[in-house]
Design a protein around this motif. Structure first.
Motif, PDB file in Angstrom:
ATOM      1  N   PHE A 176     -11.493   1.026  -0.641  1.00  0.00           N
ATOM      2  CA  PHE A 176     -12.618   0.184  -1.030  1.00  0.00           C
ATOM      3  C   PHE A 176     -12.222  -1.268  -1.270  1.00  0.00           C
ATOM      4  O   PHE A 176     -13.095  -2.111  -1.427  1.00  0.00           O
ATOM      5  N   ALA A 177     -10.924  -1.586  -1.266  1.00  0.00           N
ATOM      6  CA  ALA A 177     -10.516  -2.981  -1.456  1.00  0.00           C
ATOM      7  C   ALA A 177      -9.156  -3.201  -0.800  1.00  0.00           C
ATOM      8  O   ALA A 177      -8.193  -2.499  -1.108  1.00  0.00           O
ATOM      9  N   ARG A 178      -9.103  -4.165   0.110  1.00  0.00           N
ATOM     10  CA  ARG A 178      -7.813  -4.527   0.690  1.00  0.00           C
ATOM     11  C   ARG A 178      -7.111  -5.459  -0.287  1.00  0.00           C
ATOM     12  O   ARG A 178      -7.735  -6.375  -0.834  1.00  0.00           O
ATOM     13  N   ARG A 179      -5.814  -5.223  -0.494  1.00  0.00           N
ATOM     14  CA  ARG A 179      -5.069  -6.003  -1.485  1.00  0.00           C
ATOM     15  C   ARG A 179      -3.654  -6.277  -1.015  1.00  0.00           C
ATOM     16  O   ARG A 179      -3.086  -5.502  -0.242  1.00  0.00           O
ATOM     17  N   GLU A 180      -3.101  -7.362  -1.513  1.00  0.00           N
ATOM     18  CA  GLU A 180      -1.670  -7.635  -1.427  1.00  0.00           C
ATOM     19  C   GLU A 180      -1.177  -7.605  -2.861  1.00  0.00           C
ATOM     20  O   GLU A 180      -1.718  -8.305  -3.712  1.00  0.00           O
ATOM     21  N   ILE A 181      -0.171  -6.770  -3.117  1.00  0.00           N
ATOM     22  CA  ILE A 181       0.309  -6.622  -4.476  1.00  0.00           C
ATOM     23  C   ILE A 181       1.810  -6.885  -4.532  1.00  0.00           C
ATOM     24  O   ILE A 181       2.535  -6.674  -3.549  1.00  0.00           O
ATOM     25  N   TYR A 182       2.271  -7.352  -5.687  1.00  0.00           N
ATOM     26  CA  TYR A 182       3.675  -7.676  -5.921  1.00  0.00           C
ATOM     27  C   TYR A 182       4.200  -6.683  -6.944  1.00  0.00           C
ATOM     28  O   TYR A 182       3.752  -6.673  -8.100  1.00  0.00           O
ATOM     29  N   VAL A 183       5.119  -5.815  -6.510  1.00  0.00           N
ATOM     30  CA  VAL A 183       5.555  -4.712  -7.356  1.00  0.00           C
ATOM     31  C   VAL A 183       7.051  -4.428  -7.198  1.00  0.00           C
ATOM     32  O   VAL A 183       7.696  -4.943  -6.295  1.00  0.00           O
ATOM     33  N   GLN A 184       7.540  -3.565  -8.074  1.00  0.00           N
ATOM     34  CA  GLN A 184       8.884  -3.016  -7.959  1.00  0.00           C
ATOM     35  C   GLN A 184       8.750  -1.650  -7.267  1.00  0.00           C
ATOM     36  O   GLN A 184       8.341  -0.680  -7.896  1.00  0.00           O
ATOM     37  N   PRO A 185       9.048  -1.571  -5.981  1.00  0.00           N
ATOM     38  CA  PRO A 185       8.843  -0.331  -5.233  1.00  0.00           C
ATOM     39  C   PRO A 185       9.537   0.891  -5.844  1.00  0.00           C
ATOM     40  O   PRO A 185       9.031   2.003  -5.736  1.00  0.00           O
ATOM     41  N   GLU A 186      10.669   0.694  -6.492  1.00  0.00           N
ATOM     42  CA  GLU A 186      11.396   1.822  -7.085  1.00  0.00           C
ATOM     43  C   GLU A 186      10.595   2.501  -8.193  1.00  0.00           C
ATOM     44  O   GLU A 186      10.862   3.651  -8.531  1.00  0.00           O
ATOM     45  N   ASN A 187       9.607   1.799  -8.742  1.00  0.00           N
ATOM     46  CA  ASN A 187       8.810   2.363  -9.832  1.00  0.00           C
ATOM     47  C   ASN A 187       7.449   2.888  -9.379  1.00  0.00           C
ATOM     48  O   ASN A 187       6.622   3.237 -10.216  1.00  0.00           O
ATOM     49  N   LEU A 188       7.226   2.936  -8.074  1.00  0.00           N
ATOM     50  CA  LEU A 188       6.001   3.539  -7.550  1.00  0.00           C
ATOM     51  C   LEU A 188       6.190   5.046  -7.487  1.00  0.00           C
ATOM     52  O   LEU A 188       7.307   5.536  -7.314  1.00  0.00           O
ATOM     53  N   ARG A 189       5.091   5.769  -7.602  1.00  0.00           N
ATOM     54  CA  ARG A 189       5.148   7.222  -7.485  1.00  0.00           C
ATOM     55  C   ARG A 189       4.309   7.641  -6.287  1.00  0.00           C
ATOM     56  O   ARG A 189       3.121   7.325  -6.219  1.00  0.00           O
ATOM     57  N   LYS A 190       4.931   8.349  -5.338  1.00  0.00           N
ATOM     58  CA  LYS A 190       4.199   8.820  -4.160  1.00  0.00           C
ATOM     59  C   LYS A 190       3.245   9.925  -4.567  1.00  0.00           C
ATOM     60  O   LYS A 190       3.583  10.803  -5.365  1.00  0.00           O
ATOM     61  N   LEU A 191       2.050   9.873  -4.000  1.00  0.00           N
ATOM     62  CA  LEU A 191       1.038  10.893  -4.228  1.00  0.00           C
ATOM     63  C   LEU A 191       0.804  11.633  -2.927  1.00  0.00           C
ATOM     64  O   LEU A 191       0.848  11.045  -1.845  1.00  0.00           O
ATOM     65  N   THR A 192       0.528  12.910  -3.016  1.00  0.00           N
ATOM     66  CA  THR A 192       0.245  13.690  -1.818  1.00  0.00           C
ATOM     67  C   THR A 192      -1.247  13.894  -1.641  1.00  0.00           C
ATOM     68  O   THR A 192      -1.710  14.196  -0.558  1.00  0.00           O
ATOM     69  N   ASP A 193      -1.993  13.706  -2.723  1.00  0.00           N
ATOM     70  CA  ASP A 193      -3.429  13.939  -2.711  1.00  0.00           C
ATOM     71  C   ASP A 193      -4.088  12.852  -3.550  1.00  0.00           C
ATOM     72  O   ASP A 193      -3.636  12.582  -4.657  1.00  0.00           O
TER      73      ASP A 193
END
Length: 84
Positions: free
Chosen positions: A55-72
């Motif tokens: 619902f919203a296209r975004r560019e975000i600035y993050v620390q990829p190591e702290n992202l959590r992959k979701l399967t659903d």
């Protein structure tokens, strides 16, 4: 964390202080931009709701190591996320 196009991740405060309210994010690509801080990256993608609809296209600035992959898209409770 190794990111790939179409990955669905949870972006919360551990990934960037601006995400006090967590969001689900579908990755399009990791942007090739110079970053100010080591371990941070610009991501291009879509914020998605609890059913996985963008619902919203975004560019975000993050620390990829702290992202959590979701399967659903529903893997995280509704009440804790915006746009759901």
């Amino acid at each position: 964390m190794r990111l790939h196009a179409a990955d669905l991740v949870l972006v919360d405060r551990s990934a960037s202080p601006q995400f006090v309210v967590p969001i689900r994010f579908r990755l399009i690509r990791v942007l090739d931009r110079t970053t100010t801080y080591d371990g941070w990256a610009w991501l291009d993608g879509y914020q998605v709701n609890r059913t996985g609809q963008a619902f919203a296209r975004r560019e975000i600035y993050v620390q990829p190591e702290n992202l959590r992959k979701l399967t659903d898209p529903a893997a995280v409770g509704r009440s804790s996320l915006i746009g759901g």
